[in-house]
Structures are given as structure tokens and as C-alpha cells.
Design a protein around this motif. Structure first.
Motif, short mmCIF file in Angstrom:
data_model
loop_
_atom_site.label_atom_id
_atom_site.label_comp_id
_atom_site.label_asym_id
_atom_site.label_seq_id
_atom_site.Cartn_x
_atom_site.Cartn_y
_atom_site.Cartn_z
N LYS A 167 0.85 -1.20 0.00
CA LYS A 167 0.00 0.00 0.00
C LYS A 167 0.88 1.25 0.00
CE LYS A 167 -2.92 0.57 3.50
NZ LYS A 167 -4.10 0.32 4.30
N LYS A 168 0.45 2.27 -0.77
CA LYS A 168 1.32 3.43 -0.91
C LYS A 168 1.37 4.27 0.35
CE LYS A 168 2.41 4.88 -5.51
NZ LYS A 168 1.84 5.34 -6.74
N LYS A 169 0.20 4.62 0.87
CA LYS A 169 0.18 5.53 2.01
C LYS A 169 -0.74 4.99 3.08
CE LYS A 169 1.08 10.35 0.96
NZ LYS A 169 0.45 11.54 0.40
N PHE A 170 -0.36 5.20 4.33
CA PHE A 170 -1.24 4.83 5.42
C PHE A 170 -1.98 6.07 5.90
CE2 PHE A 170 1.91 1.33 6.42
CZ PHE A 170 1.17 0.43 5.70
N ASP A 171 -3.23 5.86 6.31
CA ASP A 171 -3.96 7.03 6.80
C ASP A 171 -3.48 7.42 8.19
OD1 ASP A 171 -6.28 5.38 8.60
OD2 ASP A 171 -5.44 4.37 6.87
#
Lengths: 171, 476
Positions: A167-171
Motif C-alpha cells: 500500500k502506498k500511504k497509510f492514513d
């Protein structure tokens, strides 16, 4: 000539021709596409042998999943590297030829000289029955329920893991 | 399918974890507070499954079309895995916060890895062992790379994945050959026909490939290359799980599959020389290389290689005493190593500081309680009585002597004498050396609870080893 024999010849010829085309193409992507065609023809051969389940898995697993992975890898490599990848040096070539020859001799021996194995004495209709999707499904949900469920959890863990690691970005 | 209610009840520990994975996924999706809920929910699941396994230890049965066994030593293994995982979860809560690791899927993957271990321990069919092994291993590869921002975590994950996949290849080839020779994957059949099958070259080759593949998983000598790098790169809480649960699960599968090895009463079998050589090499390699380590995680990694060696002595000895000894040792090793890794996770600062063994100097005067607990764990790991580590080694060495492998037991004693050096060095640093620099770390209740729990189990097993070993022996 009934339909079964006719289909056997059609699929057999397609399989043989695409196999030859596959190993003679210089562009690896085209080779891979011929390999997919070869798998599809083999799946047709399995259907004429009444092994529907194997035919379907052949399409889904080999032609669907594994070959797509192959193509991704080939396309990710740069085109000028592709040629190098497939230029064999003479030693490798001789080694590959020896292995191919041994396999060929084995197959010829098994088909023409060995005769039917003593183990194949089961009723033919039984083995036909075992290849149907219905009987495989019944086995999976009764005798092999534990491996089936375990495989389900395995795929779940792998899916979650792929998402987490890619996954590119974590929230 | 289940034939009656009793079968379902006996299988409940695995069903709890399996259902827990699905519920955890739902909690993760819909709850805003999942950071707080998920770890405690996992601990609850692990405790419920572990206590169920311990309370209903006598319900021995084989369920679901001869695929899974319940009760007896299977339940002891279930308890080791689940209670160990509960301790790991406790350690993880603050460790993940310290490193800012994304937490949500972490706990779910932890649960799937435990389910894989339980499948391996309970399996009555090689197919189930393989699927359990893969479930555990794939979860481990993910857990090793969970700290995505760090380069060495990525390296650890990739290295573990590549070598693990290679080892799996060996195991699958082995299983294929065993199936080819025995015409079945059922473990009961293989056990009953073991002597007959041992004459079959295909079968022997299959079992050897199977053992080689599992040697990767238990980190035995020629197949140990991944261990130090993976333990160093992976989050410390995860490395604790690799070295304990993963090892115990692999041993449970070997014991179950090759139980026929133990039927001869230690009169030697075809595989004894192979196992003896691997065990000697692992013991000495691990003990000697650990002396040269400065990083405490690498030191524990090499010590885990040498512990694998002691455990393999039990497999080589091949009698029922040895099986009981191996199970005792696995339980003891799990909790003493969890305690040691927990201590490392606590003292480790942000950005991987405080990992050198010199940062432990002077701990005895600054944090007396922590130092005392760590000293106790180090004594236990070194095998000094009256802690659990000593009795684990004792039972295994006695079993080896009974099996006429006295030379192997003597080599084991020499190797553990070497290993005393690097364990006690930490105690010496803590109490007899002072350091001017202040080591900064935050204590928290979660860490302390986890460490005290593991120390408690180690002490209890050391004080009352007899009752545990009787329990294990009863079910062999």
C-alpha cells in the motif's frame, strides 16, 4: 471418425504447432503468447479425456495467473535486455539439448515399448468419475475440509500481507 | 464434518482463533478505536484458546476425517503457542507505538500465524502440516517486513521470504516422495509402516528432504544463514515470535510426522547419524559465534541456533523420554526467550539504539528490578539450576544417555558450558560495570506484565519440573 477423435486431432495439432512456434520465436513476449495458446489447446485435450476440472484449472492457473506473471516480468525488463536473456552460450545449448533428448527417449519408451503399467487396472469409468467437478467438490467439502479451510486462511493472510506491504500511504 | 458436539468442543481452540481472525477484520474495518481494541481482543482470544486447551487436555480424539488430533500433547503445544502469542501481543502494544509501525493488520497477521502453528501441531495428515507451515511462514514474512520505513526490515522480510520459499521447496519434494512411496499422506499409516518403508530408497530420500526443509524453519546449522539478519532486521517483538512459536511449531510437526523414529526405544534408526551431526554442528556453531556478537539481537539469534542443536539431540536420541524432554525444553525455551526478547524490546530506544550489549552496563544500580529479571532469564537460558532451562537440557541429555548416545550428551554439556560465557557476560556488565551515559527508555506496564509473566512461568517450570514432565509423559 467421430467427434471425439476429430477434436483430439484439432487440439493436438494446435498444441504441437504452438509449442514449436513458441521455442522458435525471437521475441519472448510472442513466445509467451504462444505458450498461452498451447495451454488452451492442452485444456481442450483434457476435456476430450473427460477431466473437466483439470481443464478448467489449467486455464485459470496456468494461462490465467502464471502466464500473466510471466508477461509482467518480461515487459518490466527492458527490450535490449530481453535479447541477451535468451542468447544461450554453446555449453548451455548442448546441456539443454541433452535434457530434451533424454525426456524424448523416456516418452517414446513409455508410449511404445513399456506397455500398460500393472497399476492401471482400475475401472476406467471410475477414473472418469473422479475427474468431474462434482466428485472433486464433494471430496473437498467432506474428507478434505480441513486443508480446504486452511488454504482459505492462507489466501486471506497472503492478501492482507500483500496490501500491507504494497500500500502506498497509510492514513 | 463434525460427527457430534464433542468433536466440535475438542477442536474449539482452533475454532476460537479462526473465528477471531474474521472478527478482528470486522473490528479493524468498522471501529475507530481499533488501536486499543485489537491488541486486547487478540490477547483475550489467545488466553481463551490456551486455557481451553489446558483444561480439556484429556479429551483425546481424532476429528474431521482423520485430519486433526486433539487433546494430549497437541493441547500442550496449543497452550505454548497461544500463551506465547499473548505475551508477544503484550510486548507489541508499546513497541509498535515506539517505532510508529502501522498496527492494524499486525494483530490479525499475528493471529493467522498462530492458527498455522496450531494446525501444524494438530495435524494427522502431511497435507495439513504443509498448509499450516505455509500459513505460519507467510504470516512471518509479512510480520518481518511490517516496519516498512526501515531498510533492514525490508531486507529481513525479503531474505526470510526467499530462503523460506527455498526451504518449502525441499519440504514439498520430500512430501511428494513420501507420498510416492507410502501411497498416502496419512501420518498414522506412515508411522505404522515406518520400518517397512525405511527399506524404500524413495521414502528415505523423502524423509531426508523433509528434515532438511524443516531444518531451515528450526534454524539448525547448515541452514541457519537467514537467522541473524532476520532477527536483527525484524521488529523485536516479532523476532521473539520467530524464535519461539515458529521453532516449537516446526518441532511439533517433526515429532508428529516422524513419531515412528521414537518407537524403537532409542535403538538407533537410519536417521540418527544425520540428526546427531546436525545437532553437534548447530550447538557449537551457535555457542561459539554468539561470543563474538556485540548486538544483543544477533547474540540471541546465534543462541537460538545452539538451542535448536540441543533440541535435535532429543530427536536423535529417539525414545519416549526424549520426546517428553523436547516438549519440556520447547515450553521452557519459549518463555525464557520471550522474556529475554521482551527485555530487549523494552530497553531498545527509538531508531535502534541501546541494542549493543554494552548499553546494559550499570543497569543493576539504575533499574534493580529489570536487571534482576534479566539476570534470571540469562541464567535460565544458560541452563543453570533451578530454572526451567536447566531441566530442559537435563531431560534431553538423560534421554540421550539412555539411547547410548553418551558422546552426544557430553558434547551438549560442553557446548552449554561455552554458552554460559556470553549469557553471564550480560549479567556481569549489568552488575559489575558502571557507565556514565544514561540509557533512556520508557518503562510501561504492558512490557513489565509480559516479562513478569514469562519469568513466572520459567521459575514455576524450574521449581516443579516433575509435574510438567509427568503430564507430558502421560500422553505420549
Amino acid at each position: 471418425m467421430n467427434l471425439e477423435v476429430f477434436l483430439f486431432f484439432v487440439f493436438g495439432i494446435i498444441a504441437a504447432v504452438t509449442a514449436v512456434l513458441m521455442i522458435t520465436r525471437r521475441n519472448p513476449v510472442i513466445s509467451a503468447l504462444f505458450l498461452i495458446l498451447n495451454f488452451a489447446a492442452l485444456a481442450g485435450l483434457y476435456i476430450t479425456l473427460n477431466a473437466q476440472f483439470i481443464a478448467v484449472t489449467q486455464i485459470i492457473v496456468y494461462a490465467g495467473a502464471i502466464m500473466i506473471l510471466f508477461l509482467f516480468v518480461l515487459m518490466l525488463l527492458r527490450p535490449d535486455n530481453q535479447k541477451k536473456l535468451f542468447e544461450l552460450n554453446p555449453k548451455t545449448k548442448i546441456f539443454a539439448m541433452i535434457i530434451a533428448f533424454v525426456v524424448f527417449v523416456q516418452l517414446v519408451y513409455m508410449i511404445f515399448f513399456a506397455g500398460p503399467s500393472a497399476n492401471i487396472t482400475q475401472d476406467v469409468s471410475k477414473s472418469v468419475e473422479a475427474g468431474t467437478i462434482e466428485s472433486i467438490g464433494r471430496e473437498l467439502f467432506t474428507n478434505y475440509i480441513v486443508p480446504f479451510e486452511a488454504a482459505g486462511f492462507l489466501l486471506l493472510a497472503a492478501t492482507i500481507g500483500a496490501l500491507v506491504l504494497a500500500k502506498k500511504k497509510f492514513d | 464434518m463434525f460427527n457430534n458436539y464433542q468433536e466440535f468442543w475438542n477442536l474449539l481452540p482452533m475454532i476460537i482463533i479462526g473465528a477471531g481472525i474474521i472478527i478482528s477484520l470486522i473490528i479493524e474495518m468498522y471501529s475507530k478505536k481499533s488501536e486499543v481494541i485489537l491488541p486486547w481482543f487478540s490477547i483475550l482470544l489467545f488466553l481463551a484458546a490456551g486455557l481451553h486447551a489446558l483444561f480439556y487436555i484429556g479429551d483425546i480424539s481424532i476429528v474431521l476425517q482423520n485430519m486433526l488430533a486433539t487433546g494430549g500433547n497437541v493441547n500442550i503445544f496449543h497452550a505454548i503457542f497461544t500463551l506465547g502469542a499473548a505475551v508477544v501481543t503484550l510486548l507489541s502494544i508499546d513497541y509498535l507505538k515506539k517505532y510508529g509501525i502501522y498496527f492494524r493488520e499486525y494483530y490479525i497477521i499475528l493471529q493467522t500465524s498462530v492458527l498455522g502453528m496450531m494446525l501444524m501441531a494438530a495435524a494427522k495428515d502431511i497435507l495439513v502440516i504443509f498448509l499450516g507451515l505455509e500459513l505460519m511462514s507467510i504470516s512471518f514474512y509479512i510480520l518481518a517486513g511490517m516496519n516498512r520505513k526501515r531498510l533492514n526490515a525490508n531486507e529481513a522480510s525479503l531474505k526470510y521470504f526467499l530462503l523460506g520459499a527455498f526451504a518449502t521447496g525441499f519440504i514439498v519434494y520430500g512430501i511428494a516422495l513420501i507420498y510416492g512411496a507410502a501411497h498416502t499422506t496419512s501420518i498414522d499409516f506412515i508411522t505404522s509402516d515406518f520400518n517397512l518403508l525405511s527399506g524404500n530408497l524413495l521414502f528415505v530420500a523423502g524423509v531426508l528432504l523433509f528434515l532438511i526443509g524443516f531444518s531451515f524453519k528450526i534454524a539448525a546449522f547448515p541452514f541457519h544463514m537467514w537467522v541473524p539478519d532476520v532477527y536483527e532486521g525484524a521488529p523485536t517483538s516479532v523476532a521473539a515470535l520467530f524464535s519461539t512459536g515458529g521453532k516449537a511449531a516446526a518441532f511439533s510437526a517433526i515429532i508428529a510426522t516422524l513419531f515412528a523414529l521414537f518407537n524403537n526405544g532409542g535403538q538407533g534408526n537410519f536417521f540418527t547419524p544425520f540428526l546427531a551431526v546436525i545437532s553437534v554442528l548447530s550447538m557449537f556453531y551457535g555457542s561459539i559465534v554468539a561470543i563474538a556478537q556485540d548486538n544483543i539481537k544477533r547474540m540471541l539469534a546465534y543462541s537460538s541456533i545452539s538451542h535448536a542443536g540441543y533440541l535435535i539431540i532429543g530427536l536423535a536420541a529417539g525414545n519416549y523420554d526424549a520426546v517428553a524432554g523436547v516438549i519440556f525444553y520447547l515450553a521452557a525455551y519459549t518463555f525464557m526467550n520471550l522474556g529475554a526478547f521482551g527485555m530487549v524490546a523494552l530497553i531498545e530506544g527509538k531508531d535502534e539504539t541501546n541494542l549493543s550489549i554494552n548499553s546494559y552496563s550499570g543497569l543493576g544500580s539504575k533499574k534493580p528490578l529489570l536487571a534482576a529479571l534479566l539476570a534470571l532469564l540469562m541464567f535460565s537460558l544458560a541452563g543453570i539450576p533451578p530454572f526451567a532451562g536447566f531441566f530442559g537440557k537435563y531431560y534431553i541429555f538423560i534421554a540421550a544417555i539412555k539411547a547410548n548416545l553418551t558422546w552426544l550428551a557430553i558434547l551438549g554439556v560442553i557446548s552449554s558450558a561455552i554458552s554460559v560465557y556470553f549469557y553471564i557476560r550480560i549479567v556481569v556488565l549489568m552488575y559489575f560495570k558502571t557507565s556514565d551515559t544514561e540509557i533512556g527508555f520508557e518503562e510501561s506496564n504492558n512490557y513489565m506484565l509480559a516479562i513478569i509473566l514469562s519469568v513466572l512461568i520459567v521459575v514455576l517450570m524450574g521449581v516443579f519440573p516433575g509435574s510438567f514432565i509427568d503430564l507430558v509423559t502421560k500422553f505420549i
